[in-house]
Write an enzyme that holds these catalytic residues in place. Structure first.
Site, PDB file in Angstrom:
ATOM      1  N   LYS A 134       0.812  -1.221   0.000  1.00  0.00           N
ATOM      2  CA  LYS A 134       0.000   0.000   0.000  1.00  0.00           C
ATOM      3  C   LYS A 134       0.843   1.268   0.000  1.00  0.00           C
ATOM      4  CE  LYS A 134      -4.377  -1.561   0.472  1.00  0.00           C
ATOM      5  NZ  LYS A 134      -5.509  -1.127  -0.355  1.00  0.00           N
ATOM      6  N   SER A 182       1.353  -9.588  -0.135  1.00  0.00           N
ATOM      7  CA  SER A 182       0.943  -8.187  -0.114  1.00  0.00           C
ATOM      8  C   SER A 182       1.278  -7.430   1.162  1.00  0.00           C
ATOM      9  CB  SER A 182      -0.565  -8.087  -0.388  1.00  0.00           C
ATOM     10  OG  SER A 182      -1.294  -8.860   0.551  1.00  0.00           O
TER      11      SER A 182
END
Length: 321
Positions: free
Chosen positions: A50, A301
Site C-alpha cells: 500500500k 501483499s
C-alpha cells in the site's frame, strides 16, 4: 489505463519505495506443485504494498490540496501508507479505521503521526466518516483502491516482479494477487496484460466480491463475513478496478481461514518471511494445487500481523507444512 501508467508511476516512486526482493523456496514449490516466485511486499515500507499507491497518489496532489491535509478510510495497511505519505510531505492526515482494526495496524498509524477516527466495521461506514472529515476540513481523500493514481502505484510491485523474473531468463505463466478492493490486482493486470501473463485473484470465500462480480458481469456487493484476512473485506470491488480486472483476470480462487493459516505458516517456515493472513492469500490459492505445473508470480501483499495470532497459527499448522 495501461502499463505506461505503471511505468510512469515507477519513475515517480524511484527512491521513495523499496524494491522488495523476489524469493524462491523449493519447499513451497513442492507443496504447490508449481514454480513460485514470491514478491515480498511484506518487506515494503509500512510492511505492505500500500505504500506504493499512497505515496504515488499523495505525490500527484497539488501542493495546495496537500496543505489542506489528506484523509482516507482503511482497515489498516492503506491507513499506515497514507500516514507515511502525509509525513513524507509534511501535511496532516486523518484516517477513518474500523473499530475492530488489528492493534498492530492502529499502533502503526499513530506512530506515523496521523489522527484516527474509528467508524464501524465496514468500508462504507469508514468512507462516510472520511467524507464527514472532508466536509469539515476541505482535505483531499486518498481512496484506498478506486483511483487511477493508486492503481498505477500498486502496479509497480508487479512490474518489478516481472522484471526480476525476466532478469533470470524466465517468464511467468500466471500471477496471483490477493483481492480486497482490487487495487493490487488491477495494477497487476495492467502489467500482465502487456506481458501476456494470466492473472488470478485470491480472496476469502466469505468476502468474495471479485468472484461474484466476474460471474455476474458487473460489480456485486457482498456483506463482509468473518475471515482471518482483515485486509480483504471491502464490500465491493472498486469501479476502476473492476473495469480493468474484467478484461484480464481469468478467475478468483476462494480461500478459507484454514488455508490462510496454513499458507502463513508455510511462508514463514520455508521462505523465512512473515506475512499477514491477507498477504498469504495468493500462496493459499496455489497450495491447493490450482496452478500445478506452472511458473507463478505470487504477491505477498503485507506482513502486519499480531504476534499472538502468529503463535496460534504456528501451533495449529507447523506440523502440516
Amino acid at each position: 489505463m495501461s502499463v505506461d501508467d505503471v511505468r510512469a508511476a515507477a519513475e515517480r516512486l524511484a527512491g521513495k519505495v523499496v524494491r522488495t526482493p523476489v524469493l524462491r523456496s523449493p519447499a513451497l514449490d513442492a507443496l504447490a506443485g508449481a514454480e513460485l516466485w514470491l514478491k515480498a511486499e511484506c518487506l515494503q515500507r509500512v510492511g505492505a504494498f500500500k505504500a506504493r499507491g499512497a505515496l504515488h497518489a499523495v505525490g500527484r496532489l497539488s501542493p495546495a490540496a496537500r496543505d489542506r491535509g489528506v484523509i482516507t478510510y482503511s482497515s489498516g495497511n492503506h491507513a499506515q501508507a497514507v500516514a507515511l505519505a502525509a509525513r513524507e510531505f509534511g501535511v496532516p492526515a486523518t484516517i477513518a479505521m474500523p473499530t475492530d482494526a488489528p492493534a498492530v495496524k492502529v499502533a502503526g498509524v499513530r506512530a506515523l503521526g496521523a489522527e484516527i477516527v474509528f467508524a464501524g466495521t465496514t468500508s462504507e461506514e469508514r468512507r462516510a466518516a472520511a467524507l464527514a472529515v472532508q466536509a469539515r476540513t476541505g482535505g483531499a481523500i486518498v481512496e484506498p483502491f478506486d483511483d487511477p493514481d493508486v492503481i498505477a502505484g500498486q502496479g509497480t510491485a508487479t512490474l518489478e516482479l516481472v522484471e526480476e523474473v525476466a532478469a533470470h531468463g524466465s517468464k511467468l505463466d500466471a500471477i496471483v494477487a490477493p483481492v480486497g478492493g482490487g487495487g493490487l490486482i488491477a495494477g497487476a493486470c495492467l502489467v500482465a496484460e502487456a506481458a501476456d501473463i494470466a492473472v488470478y485473484g485470491a480472496e476469502p470465500g466469505t468476502c468474495n466480491a471479485l468472484a461474484r462480480s466476474l460471474a455476474a458481469g458487473e460489480r456485486v456487493g457482498v456483506p463482509p463475513g468473518p475471515t482471518l484476512a482483515d485486509g480483504l473485506k471491502p464490500v465491493r470491488v472498486g469501479a476502476h478496478n473492476f473495469e480493468i480486472a474484467r478484461r484480464v483476470v481469468r478467475g478468483s480462487f476462494e480461500v478459507d481461514d484454514e488455508a490462510l493459516g496454513r499458507a502463513l505458516v508455510a511462508v514463514l517456515l520455508h521462505a523465512k518471511v512473515l506475512v499477514e493472513p491477507s498477504g498469504a492469500a495468493a500462496v493459499a490459492a496455489t497450495l491447493s494445487g490450482a496452478l500445478r505445473g506452472r511458473r507463478v508470480g505470487i504477491l505477498l501483499s503485507g506482513g502486519n500481523v499480531e504476534p499472538d495470532r502468529v503463535a496460534a497459527l504456528l501451533t495449529r499448522h507447523a506440523g502440516s507444512v
